[in-house]
Design a protein around this motif. Structure first.
Motif, short mmCIF file in Angstrom:
data_model
loop_
_atom_site.label_atom_id
_atom_site.label_comp_id
_atom_site.label_asym_id
_atom_site.label_seq_id
_atom_site.Cartn_x
_atom_site.Cartn_y
_atom_site.Cartn_z
N GLN A 99 12.72 46.04 -22.24
CA GLN A 99 11.55 46.86 -21.91
C GLN A 99 10.91 47.47 -23.16
N ARG B 120 1.26 40.44 -13.48
CA ARG B 120 2.16 41.60 -13.53
C ARG B 120 2.62 41.99 -12.13
N GLY C 208 6.40 41.76 -10.59
CA GLY C 208 6.95 43.07 -10.27
C GLY C 208 6.98 44.02 -11.44
N LEU C 209 6.17 43.76 -12.47
CA LEU C 209 6.17 44.59 -13.67
C LEU C 209 5.39 45.89 -13.50
N ASP C 210 4.65 46.01 -12.42
CA ASP C 210 3.90 47.25 -12.18
C ASP C 210 4.73 48.27 -11.39
N GLU C 211 5.98 47.92 -11.06
CA GLU C 211 6.86 48.84 -10.38
C GLU C 211 7.58 49.75 -11.38
N LEU D 257 10.66 51.47 -13.49
CA LEU D 257 11.77 50.76 -14.11
C LEU D 257 12.99 50.69 -13.20
N GLN E 270 12.44 47.97 -10.74
CA GLN E 270 12.59 46.66 -11.38
C GLN E 270 14.06 46.32 -11.61
N LEU F 7 15.72 45.45 -8.27
CA LEU F 7 15.36 44.10 -7.84
C LEU F 7 16.06 43.05 -8.70
N TYR F 8 16.20 43.36 -9.98
CA TYR F 8 16.89 42.45 -10.90
C TYR F 8 18.34 42.27 -10.48
#
Length: 313
Positions: A28, A52, A56-59, A61, A64, A67-68
């Motif tokens: 990040q 994005r 899911g980059l607008d969620e 951290l 994210q 979800l990861y």
């Protein structure tokens, strides 16, 4: 023994979680937007924003990361930002060559290091001892990339004895074996010195022990005294060192694979980081970390097998 192994396995769970968290946070802070990398330099802001959102980059951290972890638990490592190929597919193609390189380097370096250390400890203070220790210090001091470049220049380029770039084929073919020799010698070369020095120190301590003097008083030959009574007990700290050094060997594999253009996980990790391919970089971090954890687990089990007092602790 099984209880000891299960205990060590449970301890590895929080370690792996910490590795995943640190690896995720490191990706990040890199000043590169994955959406911009995937969209290309000519993409419009609307296209980048859509990518994005798709990634899911607008969620936040924490979302994210959650979800990861959820995708990891389902065996989904994501897809490469560069070529949209599944990360698991790329790792599956590179883990084999990396394992070949690791096992080939350990296959010759560990026995040689133990042999040299045992000889140096038995012949303490002799010319043999000083020569082996000088060789060990030189092996520890020489960087992996320098040794690799020297072997490439002389063995590969000047003398043209062995290939020095790429993987010639599977390990069971002659071309595969020939292409593996120089990388394996380079990676294992930095491993011999520490193993020899630790073995020498451990052998010196054990040779003065009471049970060794008793074995000699019984009339056993020096070969039996050293191999059966001294070396077995001396291997306890050596096994621990081997486990730690294998962890560092994974870092050396990254350099070695880059120098010799070896198609392994290390070279894949370097390429992913240089191209800001975050999913691929995170996948390689997971594989290398898992390798380190598994090696240390095996070392703990071997340590307990060699020293029964560890199992009782």
């Amino acid at each position: 023994m099984l209880r000891h192994a299960l205990h060590r396995l449970l301890l590895a769970v929080p370690v792996m979680f910490g590795v995943l968290l640190i690896g995720f946070l490191l990706m990040q802070v890199v000043p590169t937007d994955p959406a911009t990398v995937r969209a290309g330099p000519t993409a419009t802001p609307d296209v980048i924003a859509a990518i994005r959102n798709d990634l899911g980059l607008d969620e936040p951290l924490y979302v994210q990361f959650g979800l990861y972890l959820w995708r990891l638990l389902h065996g989904d490592l994501g897809a490469s930002i560069i070529n949209n190929v599944p990360v698991s597919q790329e790792l599956g193609a590179t883990i084999g060559p990396t394992l070949e390189l690791m096992f080939a380097s350990l296959f010759w370096s560990i026995p040689l290091g133990i042999l040299l250390g045992t000889l140096a400890g038995y012949w303490r203070g002799s010319v043999i001892d000083r020569a082996i220790m000088a060789l060990s210090v030189a092996g520890v001091s020489v960087p992996v990339f320098f040794l690799g470049l020297v072997l490439i220049w002389f063995v590969g380029f000047q003398w043209q004895l062995l290939p020095f770039t790429g993987r010639g084929g599977p390990i069971w073919t002659m071309d595969g074996i020939r292409s593996l020799i120089l990388p394996a010698v380079t990676l294992g070369g930095v491993f011999v010195g520490p193993v020899a020095r630790m073995t020498r120190t451990a052998v010196l301590d054990v040779l003065s022990a009471d049970h060794v003097r008793t074995a000699r008083a019984k009339g056993l030959t020096e070969r039996l005294v050293v191999t059966r009574h001294a070396l077995r007990n001396a291997l306890v700290p050596v096994v621990t060192l081997i486990g730690l050094q294998i962890g560092f060997l994974l870092g050396g594999a990254v350099v070695t694979e880059t120098v010799f253009s070896w198609p392994g996980v290390g070279r894949l990790a370097v390429g992913a980081i240089l191209s800001s391919d975050f999913p691929m970089a995170q996948g390689t971090i997971i594989v290398l970390s898992m390798g380190f954890i598994v090696v240390n687990l095996v070392v703990d089990v071997l340590y307990a097998a060699l020293d029964p007092r560890i199992r009782a602790a």
